[in-house]
Design an enzyme around this catalytic site. Structure first.
Site, PDB file in Angstrom:
ATOM      1  N   GLY A  11       0.820  -1.196   0.000  1.00 37.37           N
ATOM      2  CA  GLY A  11       0.000   0.000   0.000  1.00 37.37           C
ATOM      3  C   GLY A  11       0.857   1.251   0.000  1.00 37.37           C
ATOM      4  O   GLY A  11       2.009   1.231   0.439  1.00 37.37           O
ATOM      5  N   SER A  12       0.288   2.345  -0.477  1.00 35.27           N
ATOM      6  CA  SER A  12       0.981   3.625  -0.380  1.00 35.27           C
ATOM      7  C   SER A  12       0.776   4.192   1.022  1.00 35.27           C
ATOM      8  O   SER A  12       0.048   3.630   1.835  1.00 35.27           O
ATOM      9  CB  SER A  12       0.453   4.589  -1.439  1.00 35.27           C
ATOM     10  OG  SER A  12       0.839   4.136  -2.717  1.00 35.27           O
ATOM     11  N   GLY A  13       1.432   5.304   1.289  1.00 37.53           N
ATOM     12  CA  GLY A  13       1.308   5.922   2.599  1.00 37.53           C
ATOM     13  C   GLY A  13       2.530   5.666   3.463  1.00 37.53           C
ATOM     14  O   GLY A  13       2.585   6.119   4.606  1.00 37.53           O
ATOM     15  N   HIS A  14       3.498   4.907   2.923  1.00 34.34           N
ATOM     16  CA  HIS A  14       4.701   4.587   3.694  1.00 34.34           C
ATOM     17  C   HIS A  14       5.949   5.220   3.076  1.00 34.34           C
ATOM     18  O   HIS A  14       7.061   4.769   3.336  1.00 34.34           O
ATOM     19  CB  HIS A  14       4.874   3.075   3.794  1.00 34.34           C
ATOM     20  CG  HIS A  14       3.651   2.367   4.265  1.00 34.34           C
ATOM     21  ND1 HIS A  14       3.095   2.635   5.500  1.00 34.34           N
ATOM     22  CD2 HIS A  14       2.852   1.447   3.674  1.00 34.34           C
ATOM     23  CE1 HIS A  14       2.001   1.880   5.651  1.00 34.34           C
ATOM     24  NE2 HIS A  14       1.833   1.158   4.554  1.00 34.34           N
TER      25      HIS A  14
ATOM     26  N   LYS B 214       5.821  -8.060   2.517  1.00 32.48           N
ATOM     27  CA  LYS B 214       5.592  -7.859   3.944  1.00 32.48           C
ATOM     28  C   LYS B 214       4.462  -8.780   4.382  1.00 32.48           C
ATOM     29  O   LYS B 214       3.489  -8.972   3.659  1.00 32.48           O
ATOM     30  CB  LYS B 214       5.259  -6.395   4.223  1.00 32.48           C
ATOM     31  CG  LYS B 214       6.506  -5.512   4.100  1.00 32.48           C
ATOM     32  CD  LYS B 214       6.292  -4.088   4.547  1.00 32.48           C
ATOM     33  CE  LYS B 214       5.362  -3.334   3.642  1.00 32.48           C
ATOM     34  NZ  LYS B 214       5.693  -3.409   2.212  1.00 32.48           N
TER      35      LYS B 214
ATOM     36  N   ASP C  54      -1.275  -8.426   0.785  1.00 33.58           N
ATOM     37  CA  ASP C  54      -0.117  -8.464  -0.103  1.00 33.58           C
ATOM     38  C   ASP C  54       0.150  -9.892  -0.576  1.00 33.58           C
ATOM     39  O   ASP C  54       0.449 -10.127  -1.746  1.00 33.58           O
ATOM     40  CB  ASP C  54       1.127  -7.935   0.627  1.00 33.58           C
ATOM     41  CG  ASP C  54       1.008  -6.444   0.943  1.00 33.58           C
ATOM     42  OD1 ASP C  54       0.147  -5.778   0.346  1.00 33.58           O
ATOM     43  OD2 ASP C  54       1.771  -5.950   1.796  1.00 33.58           O
TER      44      ASP C  54
ATOM     45  N   HIS D  19      -0.253   1.064   9.846  1.00 34.62           N
ATOM     46  CA  HIS D  19      -1.531   1.557   9.314  1.00 34.62           C
ATOM     47  C   HIS D  19      -2.399   2.048  10.456  1.00 34.62           C
ATOM     48  O   HIS D  19      -3.601   2.187  10.319  1.00 34.62           O
ATOM     49  CB  HIS D  19      -2.277   0.450   8.571  1.00 34.62           C
ATOM     50  CG  HIS D  19      -1.431  -0.254   7.583  1.00 34.62           C
ATOM     51  ND1 HIS D  19      -0.627  -1.310   7.925  1.00 34.62           N
ATOM     52  CD2 HIS D  19      -1.232  -0.025   6.267  1.00 34.62           C
ATOM     53  CE1 HIS D  19       0.023  -1.709   6.849  1.00 34.62           C
ATOM     54  NE2 HIS D  19      -0.316  -0.953   5.843  1.00 34.62           N
TER      55      HIS D  19
END
Ligand SMILES: Nc1ncnc2c1ncn2[C@@H]1O[C@H](COP(=O)(O)OP(=O)(O)O)[C@@H](O)[C@H]1O
Ligand SMILES: Nc1ncnc2c1ncn2[C@@H]1O[C@H](COP(=O)(O)OP(=O)(O)O)[C@@H](O)[C@H]1O
Ligand SMILES: [Mg+2]
Ligand SMILES: [Mg+2]
Ligand SMILES: [Mg+2]
Ligand SMILES: [Mg+2]
Lengths: 227, 334, 334, 227
Positions: free
Chosen positions: C56-59, C107, C112, C219
């Site tokens: 996911g994005s945001g990292h 991960k 994922d 998250h």
């Protein structure tokens, strides 16, 4: 240590305590129109000063003030640290021969002049200088007219300084971080000026104590009833 | 409500940070004992002009992050938002003098200038020059204030001056090239939220939930305009237009750009800004040599960003690309 | 009150970020048309094992920030906190296959894993292996959940696997070395404030003004313990003790450490943590080869940090130091 | 397009609209015990689905569902995207010959089985599966007993699903992001399960409309009066 040396050390300690106690107020003022570090800078610098005057041996009042100045330059730093510190160092010569009215006026003039040069500042820039210079004028006046006691002169200086601080309130800042607040600086006092007032008030308390005489801050031509 | 920070005694903030910084970067830097000065591990570099800087803390990775091969020889860290002491600056100048003199890159601020001035007087044995960076266009040139501030564009000056010195130029040559860079840099920022100083623990600036401030300074000094919050594209366009205009950039010019995060803004947001910046410059046929995206000159935990542009010529482009190894910026040998 | 972000239409957040990212880093990466995949500018590298990841994005800078020479060949970006699609992952695997097969660093998360599994089924012509990173020790091994998460320690796996592949190792050798690294990594984080997703605009987690959360997930998933806010030293000691214990580190061991900012924490604070971490390890006579301090695996704009340790042996040390050139990490040739 | 194809397209569009309208609620639920992206993921996926079914030509209901599945895998992604999407694709074969009660049950079973395998999930893990499997049981029951109208069967499925959603509330999550909330997940419904309920409710509305018959969600052995 001579009496004068002890007196200056006591003055330094009392002033330091007063300003440190006022740190939250000063920080608050500097966050209204500056960058919120002024009180913190003062506390850091003055804590070091208190330490130094407690432990060091001094030969003469000039030595005390020179040391305090050096300490402020290295420990307080910032705009106000170099202004307070260097001005103290530059002015310390004036008290080499002891503390009397004459010497104090000479000191105040030298100190004030250094702030002006160092800070490249004139009156009305909404800085500490606005609080310093009027007080110097008041002292100078006493000396010139020779009709005041030291305690009265001191009371005049405090009152003059109050006017100076009051004057910074409606001004638009031209120096330091506050200058970027532009029109928003209008309506708030300059924190450096307020600090100067606290210094003078503390010294006045000491003068009153030394001379066993109480004089309310006042000036001959006070406008208290009109204002 | 006071904001939670990762710190201990706030008065030890800077010195603990520097201790951690030195521990994490032993191959690049060392800390000068009993000071808040960080210098290259191998300082002074014999025969090379020393390039130094200094300023208040709270702008990390500025300043110590740029100390290393090809950039700064040393940096003095003040308390948060407070100029370093003249005594630290004096020591900085002396430690970084490898015999070819020292250039100080000073951000245009009285506190820094007064202290550096006193420091260079004290360090009388070192040949000293200074350049004053004033890239922040959001301060208009009115008489009533202290003049343009030095902000994120200063990092480009560190890069250029550091590379020039690394190439073996003389003190006056390094200073002249740094001046040329300064003349060709312009920056402007926007704040979405206030910074919070560690000792005060409360926001310095009172920005309401739907307000942003254009042109804010990196200590929370007010900017040129408060407006309603806008889209990233609109904000980017407004800032870019002003910066392009200030530099008088025209079709065919070439720039390097920086999208600098002020502290609390995520990298993804910075890339969203970089995207629009790139489109706008493209639309004006201004060549974009590179875009530096990240945190280069922060304002503690302020949300927002700044955009800086540096107009390149052949010399500046070569110096910009010159290899560098610092904690914050590394460019490998090609 | 919704938090201000620098974005436009929040649904375009990821694609605009990637466009800006690609525009800012053309020498390292390119974006695969019509996907949210970023690959090395020169992908596929003939004869080299491709190392890929996704999530996911945001990292940010994870994942695309680690694409480049010596590290990842490519990365697939999902929506914020959402696994990338199996179709993007399939294309990623195919584009990064230079003939020697592809290793995916995944991960440990069902989303994922399910998507990568489907992707590798679809990319039937590529020799494929995967390793699952599960470095987050704050998740206990109870039956009742999905198992340890993969967090910031994953960056060390990217580094190690990327270097091994760059040295010309075979697919099974790269996978084996990555597994060895995974077995020797442990991480744990602490949140001082919640992240705020761009679309929701409100804090995910309800942390009160004086609470912190130890072991929080990237998250905003709950951690092991909520406590009163503590000093940086106390927090660092608590986390370090747990991580050291998990890895069973003893006197004479050597580690590389990471102090990772979760997004809204200033670099100065991270260095304050690094300082105490270094002191603690020093006190235990554990050799600290290096400390990586910065934002490596964030949680949008969460305040807080994580600490990761990787126990080194000769092979891992060499691979860690191996030159790398990516947008987020650069290590120059010695 | 055949009638069945048109019907499935209509069902897809209506379901999409209903879920998109519920996005804030679903996001809120996922932020209580997850990572606040579920509603957003659904909206993104379903917006793409709506686009696709508006523009594409389909040959048969299986083609519609297969396409919707593919679109969810590539556009919705995440845990829920691959679960919803792959399950639709895997189950689409069951409706190749048209939509009747038989086919719908076969579809539901295939769909549900795929969620279990793909998600490696069993009942009581506090996931969408807890809402799906009971509905499948209800449908299956109707088929086995052969004593219900399609509208009644649908009403049973909805009621079953409601129980499933209710069941997730006291559970401790074992799968997905919610599993990390451990005991804190207890007391909140699973967002995926709630989404499944909304889907079934919308389909039930459609079934009622098609068969011109209204049946409140219910099950033979309802416990409404006891609970
Ligand atoms: N150039 C100057 N000349 C005189 N006084 C100044 C000048 N700049 C700042 N000051 C004084 O210093 C005070 C602020 O000090 P401080 O907060 O330590 O520095 P800074 O403004 O750099 O943060 C101001 O309130 C003002 O009185
Ligand atoms: N392994 C799984 N098996 C079945 N359902 C799952 C699984 N993991 C997640 N879910 C469902 O997906 C929903 C969450 O979807 P979403 O928020 O898109 O994914 P994520 O949990 O990865 O953020 C949960 O409410 C749950 O119903
Ligand atoms: Mg200040
Ligand atoms: Mg300051
Ligand atoms: Mg998610
Ligand atoms: Mg979710």
């Amino acid at each position: 240590m001579t009496d004068d040396t002890t007196l200056v050390v006591e003055a330094v300690e009392r002033v330091a305590d007063r300003l440190v106690a006022a740190e939250p107020t000063l920080t608050e003022l500097d966050s209204q129109i500056g960058d919120a570090d002024f009180g913190v800078n003062l506390r850091r610098g003055l804590t070091a000063v208190t330490e130094t005057v407690k432990t060091d041996e001094f030969n003469g009042p000039d030595d005390v003030l020179d040391t305090v100045g050096r300490t402020l330059i290295s420990e307080m730093a910032g705009s106000s640290g170099i202004l307070f510190g260097k001005s103290l160092m530059e002015a310390s010569d004036t008290v080499t021969d002891g503390i009397d009215y004459e010497a104090i006026v000479a000191f105040a003039v030298a100190y004030s002049d250094n702030v002006a040069t160092q800070g490249d500042v004139t009156l009305g820039s909404k800085t500490m200088f606005d609080a310093i210079r009027p007080a110097v004028y008041a002292l100078k006046r006493g000396q010139e007219l020779d009709d005041v006691t030291p305690t009265q002169a001191s009371a005049h200086a405090v009152k003059a300084c109050e006017y100076g601080v009051g004057f910074t309130i409606p001004l638009r800042a031209k120096k330091g971080r506050a200058s970027y607040t532009e029109w928003r600086s209008v309506g708030y006092p300059d924190p450096g000026a307020v600090a100067v007032l606290l210094i003078l008030r503390e010294i006045h308390d000491l003068v009153e104590q030394e001379h066993d005489e109480t004089v309310e801050p006042s000036l001959p031509g006070d406008l208290d009833d009109v204002l | 409500m006071a904001k939670k920070k990762l710190h201990n005694d706030p008065t030890e903030y800077v010195s603990e940070m520097l201790e951690g910084f030195a521990a994490a970067n032993p191959s690049h830097v060392r800390r000068v004992d009993e000071t808040d000065i960080v210098v290259r591990a191998d300082a002074p570099v014999k025969g090379k002009v020393g390039v130094v800087t200094g300023g208040g803390s709270g702008h990390e990775p500025m300043h110590a992050g740029y100390v290393g091969k090809g950039m700064l020889d040393g940096a003095a860290a003040g308390a948060v938002f407070t100029s370093p002491s003249a005594t630290d600056m004096q020591e900085l100048i002396e430690v970084c003098d490898g015999g070819a003199g020292v250039l100080a890159v000073v951000k245009n601020y009285e506190g820094d200038i007064m202290n550096f001035q006193t420091a260079s007087d004290l360090a009388a044995d070192t040949e000293y020059e200074q350049v004053i960076v004033d890239d922040d266009i959001s301060v208009s040139e009115a008489e009533d204030r202290t003049g343009r501030r030095g902000v994120a564009g200063t990092v480009f000056v560190h890069k250029i001056a550091g590379a020039k010195a690394a190439q073996g130029a003389s003190l006056s040559e390094v200073a002249a090239t740094a001046e040329k860079a300064i003349d060709n840099i312009a920056s402007m920022g926007v704040a979405l939220s206030s910074c919070i100083t560690p000792e005060k623990g409360e926001p310095t600036v009172d920005l309401s939930a739907d307000e942003i401030e254009l042109g804010i300074g990196i200590h929370g000094e007010p900017g040129v305009e408060r407006t309603e919050h806008q889209s990233a594209d609109d904000i980017t366009e407004r800032i870019t237009t002003d910066v392009v205009k200030d530099l008088d950039l025209a079709m065919g010019d070439e720039v390097v750009a920086m999208v600098n995060g002020l502290g609390a803004t995520t990298q993804s947001e910075l890339y969203i800004v970089a995207r629009e910046l790139n489109r706008i410059l493209d639309g004006k046929s201004i060549a974009v040599h590179d875009i530096w995206v990240g945190e280069y000159c922060t304002s503690l935990d302020m949300a927002g960003c700044s955009i800086s542009l540096l107009r390149l010529d052949d010399e500046l482009r070569e110096l910009l690309n010159y290899p560098v190894e610092t904690p914050a910026v590394t460019i490998a040998e090609p």
